[in-house]
Design an enzyme around this catalytic site. Structure first.
Site, PDB file in Angstrom:
ATOM      1  N   ARG A 228       0.785  -1.091  -0.001  1.00 15.08           N
ATOM      2  CA  ARG A 228      -0.145   0.096   0.035  1.00 15.08           C
ATOM      3  C   ARG A 228       0.760   1.089   0.004  1.00 15.08           C
ATOM      4  O   ARG A 228       1.822   1.249   0.800  1.00 15.08           O
ATOM      5  CB  ARG A 228      -1.080  -0.067   1.214  1.00 15.08           C
ATOM      6  CG  ARG A 228      -2.059  -0.978   1.103  1.00 15.08           C
ATOM      7  CD  ARG A 228      -3.055  -0.294   0.268  1.00 15.08           C
ATOM      8  NE  ARG A 228      -4.226  -1.297  -0.082  1.00 15.08           N
ATOM      9  CZ  ARG A 228      -4.495  -2.171  -0.851  1.00 15.08           C
ATOM     10  NH1 ARG A 228      -3.657  -2.485  -1.726  1.00 15.08           N
ATOM     11  NH2 ARG A 228      -5.741  -2.826  -1.017  1.00 15.08           N
TER      12      ARG A 228
ATOM     13  N   HIS B  98      -1.232   0.557  -9.925  1.00 11.61           N
ATOM     14  CA  HIS B  98      -2.016  -0.520  -8.917  1.00 11.61           C
ATOM     15  C   HIS B  98      -2.733  -1.554  -9.403  1.00 11.61           C
ATOM     16  O   HIS B  98      -4.073  -1.834  -9.479  1.00 11.61           O
ATOM     17  CB  HIS B  98      -3.056   0.365  -7.950  1.00 11.61           C
ATOM     18  CG  HIS B  98      -3.382  -0.144  -6.595  1.00 11.61           C
ATOM     19  ND1 HIS B  98      -3.673   0.457  -5.420  1.00 11.61           N
ATOM     20  CD2 HIS B  98      -3.728  -1.555  -6.365  1.00 11.61           C
ATOM     21  CE1 HIS B  98      -4.018  -0.567  -4.660  1.00 11.61           C
ATOM     22  NE2 HIS B  98      -4.140  -1.507  -5.063  1.00 11.61           N
TER      23      HIS B  98
HETATM   24  P1  NDP Z   1      -2.060 -11.217   4.598  1.00 17.56           P
HETATM   25  O1  NDP Z   1      -2.921 -10.457   5.697  1.00 17.56           O
HETATM   26  O2  NDP Z   1      -2.037 -12.506   4.285  1.00 17.56           O
HETATM   27  O3  NDP Z   1      -0.704 -11.050   5.078  1.00 17.56           O
HETATM   28  C1  NDP Z   1      -0.143  -9.656   5.868  1.00 17.56           C
HETATM   29  C2  NDP Z   1       1.249 -10.022   6.210  1.00 17.56           C
HETATM   30  O4  NDP Z   1       1.712  -8.675   6.516  1.00 17.56           O
HETATM   31  C3  NDP Z   1       1.646 -11.033   7.371  1.00 17.56           C
HETATM   32  O5  NDP Z   1       2.764 -11.712   7.192  1.00 17.56           O
HETATM   33  C4  NDP Z   1       1.639 -10.198   8.586  1.00 17.56           C
HETATM   34  O6  NDP Z   1       2.509 -10.837   9.457  1.00 17.56           O
HETATM   35  C5  NDP Z   1       2.444  -9.009   7.986  1.00 17.56           C
HETATM   36  N1  NDP Z   1       2.186  -7.735   8.834  1.00 17.56           N
HETATM   37  C6  NDP Z   1       1.107  -7.003   8.955  1.00 17.56           C
HETATM   38  N2  NDP Z   1       1.562  -6.206   9.948  1.00 17.56           N
HETATM   39  C7  NDP Z   1       2.784  -6.070  10.013  1.00 17.56           C
HETATM   40  C8  NDP Z   1       3.743  -5.396  10.952  1.00 17.56           C
HETATM   41  N3  NDP Z   1       3.152  -4.345  11.615  1.00 17.56           N
HETATM   42  N4  NDP Z   1       5.012  -5.805  10.898  1.00 17.56           N
HETATM   43  C9  NDP Z   1       5.287  -6.865  10.255  1.00 17.56           C
HETATM   44  N5  NDP Z   1       4.581  -7.646   9.438  1.00 17.56           N
HETATM   45  C10 NDP Z   1       3.302  -7.198   9.591  1.00 17.56           C
HETATM   46  O7  NDP Z   1      -1.789 -10.223   3.360  1.00 17.56           O
HETATM   47  P2  NDP Z   1      -1.878 -10.529   1.768  1.00 17.56           P
HETATM   48  O8  NDP Z   1      -0.307 -11.123   1.954  1.00 17.56           O
HETATM   49  O9  NDP Z   1      -2.905 -11.029   1.255  1.00 17.56           O
HETATM   50  O10 NDP Z   1      -1.636  -8.995   1.214  1.00 17.56           O
HETATM   51  C11 NDP Z   1      -0.888  -8.051   1.697  1.00 17.56           C
HETATM   52  C12 NDP Z   1      -1.326  -6.843   1.271  1.00 17.56           C
HETATM   53  O11 NDP Z   1      -0.958  -6.546  -0.332  1.00 17.56           O
HETATM   54  C13 NDP Z   1      -2.699  -6.547   1.134  1.00 17.56           C
HETATM   55  O12 NDP Z   1      -3.135  -6.068   2.517  1.00 17.56           O
HETATM   56  C14 NDP Z   1      -2.853  -5.286   0.326  1.00 17.56           C
HETATM   57  O13 NDP Z   1      -2.517  -4.083   1.012  1.00 17.56           O
HETATM   58  C15 NDP Z   1      -1.666  -5.499  -0.780  1.00 17.56           C
HETATM   59  N6  NDP Z   1      -2.406  -6.040  -2.097  1.00 17.56           N
HETATM   60  C16 NDP Z   1      -1.928  -5.108  -2.839  1.00 17.56           C
HETATM   61  C17 NDP Z   1      -2.424  -5.532  -4.383  1.00 17.56           C
HETATM   62  C18 NDP Z   1      -1.893  -4.643  -5.684  1.00 17.56           C
HETATM   63  O14 NDP Z   1      -2.346  -4.891  -6.731  1.00 17.56           O
HETATM   64  N7  NDP Z   1      -1.069  -3.767  -5.493  1.00 17.56           N
HETATM   65  C19 NDP Z   1      -3.211  -6.496  -4.578  1.00 17.56           C
HETATM   66  C20 NDP Z   1      -3.479  -7.423  -3.305  1.00 17.56           C
HETATM   67  C21 NDP Z   1      -3.106  -6.973  -2.363  1.00 17.56           C
HETATM   68  P3  NDP Z   1       2.048 -11.900  10.226  1.00 17.56           P
HETATM   69  O15 NDP Z   1       2.269 -13.162   9.291  1.00 17.56           O
HETATM   70  O16 NDP Z   1       2.970 -11.944  11.576  1.00 17.56           O
HETATM   71  O17 NDP Z   1       0.723 -11.858  10.642  1.00 17.56           O
HETATM   72  C1  OXD Z   2      -6.163  -5.563  -3.101  1.00 16.56           C
HETATM   73  C2  OXD Z   2      -5.716  -4.694  -4.267  1.00 16.56           C
HETATM   74  O1  OXD Z   2      -5.926  -5.296  -1.999  1.00 16.56           O
HETATM   75  O2  OXD Z   2      -5.949  -4.731  -5.324  1.00 16.56           O
HETATM   76  O3  OXD Z   2      -6.461  -6.554  -3.553  1.00 16.56           O
HETATM   77  O4  OXD Z   2      -4.760  -3.771  -3.867  1.00 16.56           O
END
Ligand code: NDP
Ligand code: OXD
Length: 319
Positions: free
Chosen positions: A234, A282
């Site tokens: 993000r 994005h």
């Molecule tokens: P998940 O919820 O499966 O994983 C999030 C990961 O981030 C976990 O490993 C979590 O740690 C880690 N995390 C969260 N907060 C912290 C922190 N404060 N410090 C360290 N690690 C942290 O999410 P996804 O993998 O499914 O997706 C990740 C992000 O990708 C989404 O939230 C979205 O914002 C973005 N995204 C972007 C897209 C795009 O097109 N650009 C498309 C889809 C998603 P832990 O494992 O310990 O919980």
């Molecule tokens: C998502 C994205 O969160 O597209 O899936 O950013």
């Protein structure tokens, strides 16, 4: 038989894709696509479900009886920050095609930087035939921040391409074959990282995380001549003035950015024209609308059968 609640659709996606997917989805219940002018003043009281991507800001006052919310994407910050958010379950989108798309973007951009593609493009524009010294993937350590659904798939596929891969997450998640670091071990993780990949959700803890102080902790003596920053998590997690400073003063060698503090990226943003920056709008992992509706239908069926919802968001953690 009890009435089946309609489903509100409020998705800022490609409108034709939403309309096409609605032709076959939710066959047994009405859908109210708010992008359709016919629903402009529609009474939304008494409706249980809404599928949302960057929804209209007054949605929750117009639809006060929602029982389950569905994010149209994997991220949920766009829902959690809406005024009047009801205290009901929020389900996010987890899907094979979305995960695959994200790993494609991550691997492609790591390879673009490894293979010095921006320099070759510039040379080609000048019709210049010249080879550059080529580091190997195995000489580069890619550090992935965020080891959730997307991060775990990305690290595995980066390994297949021969990169040395490490990962960092809040809980220090274990991933087979990958060295991982926990939240408190960030400095050790950064000191080993040549290419930093951001796959974190936007939360209070991750806002502004990718800043100059962090970039200065990245490994400095790697074969690329400086660290590279890639972000597809993000934009709110990055400090764009710091990225620009870091690119100018050599703290960063290059960047790939799919997400921005403000989207769409302004036409006069310097990121569009920097020679060492790739910008994508994005789209690293856009949601497949048909797959999204199939997922929502499955979850509604589970909910109505009294079974637990899947892909539930931890509202307190923010992801
Ligand atoms: P998940 O919820 O499966 O994983 C999030 C990961 O981030 C976990 O490993 C979590 O740690 C880690 N995390 C969260 N907060 C912290 C922190 N404060 N410090 C360290 N690690 C942290 O999410 P996804 O993998 O499914 O997706 C990740 C992000 O990708 C989404 O939230 C979205 O914002 C973005 N995204 C972007 C897209 C795009 O097109 N650009 C498309 C889809 C998603 P832990 O494992 O310990 O919980
Ligand atoms: C998502 C994205 O969160 O597209 O899936 O950013």
């Amino acid at each position: 038989m009890s009435r089946k609640s309609p489903v509100i659709i409020d998705l800022k996606f490609i409108p034709e894709e939403v309309t096409a997917a609605l032709q076959t989805a939710f066959a047994d219940r009405e859908t109210i696509n708010l992008a359709d002018p016919e629903h402009a003043g529609r009474d939304l009281t008494g409706i249980d479900y809404a599928v949302l991507w960057k929804p209209t800001r007054d949605l929750f006052s117009r639809a006060p009886d929602l029982k389950v919310l569905f994010s149209g994407g994997a991220g949920v910050d766009h829902v959690l920050t809406l005024p009047g958010l009801p205290d009901v379950p929020l389900v996010r989108f987890i899907d094979r095609s979305l995960t695959t798309r994200m790993s494609e973007w991550v691997v492609m951009h790591c390879l673009l930087h490894l293979r010095q593609h921006a320099t070759y493009e510039a040379q080609a524009a000048r019709r210049e035939w010249r080879d550059l010294s080529q580091p190997e993937a195995a000489d580069i350590t890619v550090g992935v921040m965020g080891l959730g659904v997307l991060g775990q798939d990305a690290v595995t596929k980066l390994r297949v391409m021969g990169f040395n891969v490490i990962g960092w997450s809040r809980s220090g998640k274990t991933v087979a074959g990958i060295e991982t670091f926990g939240g408190g071990e960030m400095d050790d993780f950064l000191a080993r990282t040549d290419m930093l990949v951001g796959l974190l959700p936007l939360t209070a803890e991750t806002r502004g995380l990718y800043n100059l102080a962090l970039f200065r902790k990245l490994k400095r003596n790697g074969p690329l001549g400086g660290p590279v920053f890639l972000n597809a998590g993000r934009g709110g997690s990055q400090v764009e003035t710091d990225i620009l400073t870091a690119l100018q003063d050599g703290t960063l060698k290059a960047a790939s950015l799919d997400v921005f503090e403000t989207e769409p990226l302004a036409a006069d943003s310097p990121f569009w024209t920097l020679p060492n920056v790739y910008v994508t709008p994005h789209v690293a992992a856009s949601s497949d609308v048909k797959a999204l509706f199939a997922h929502v239908e499955r979850q509604i069926a589970r909910h109505e059968a009294g079974e637990p919802l899947e892909a539930l968001v931890d509202r307190k953690a923010g992801y």
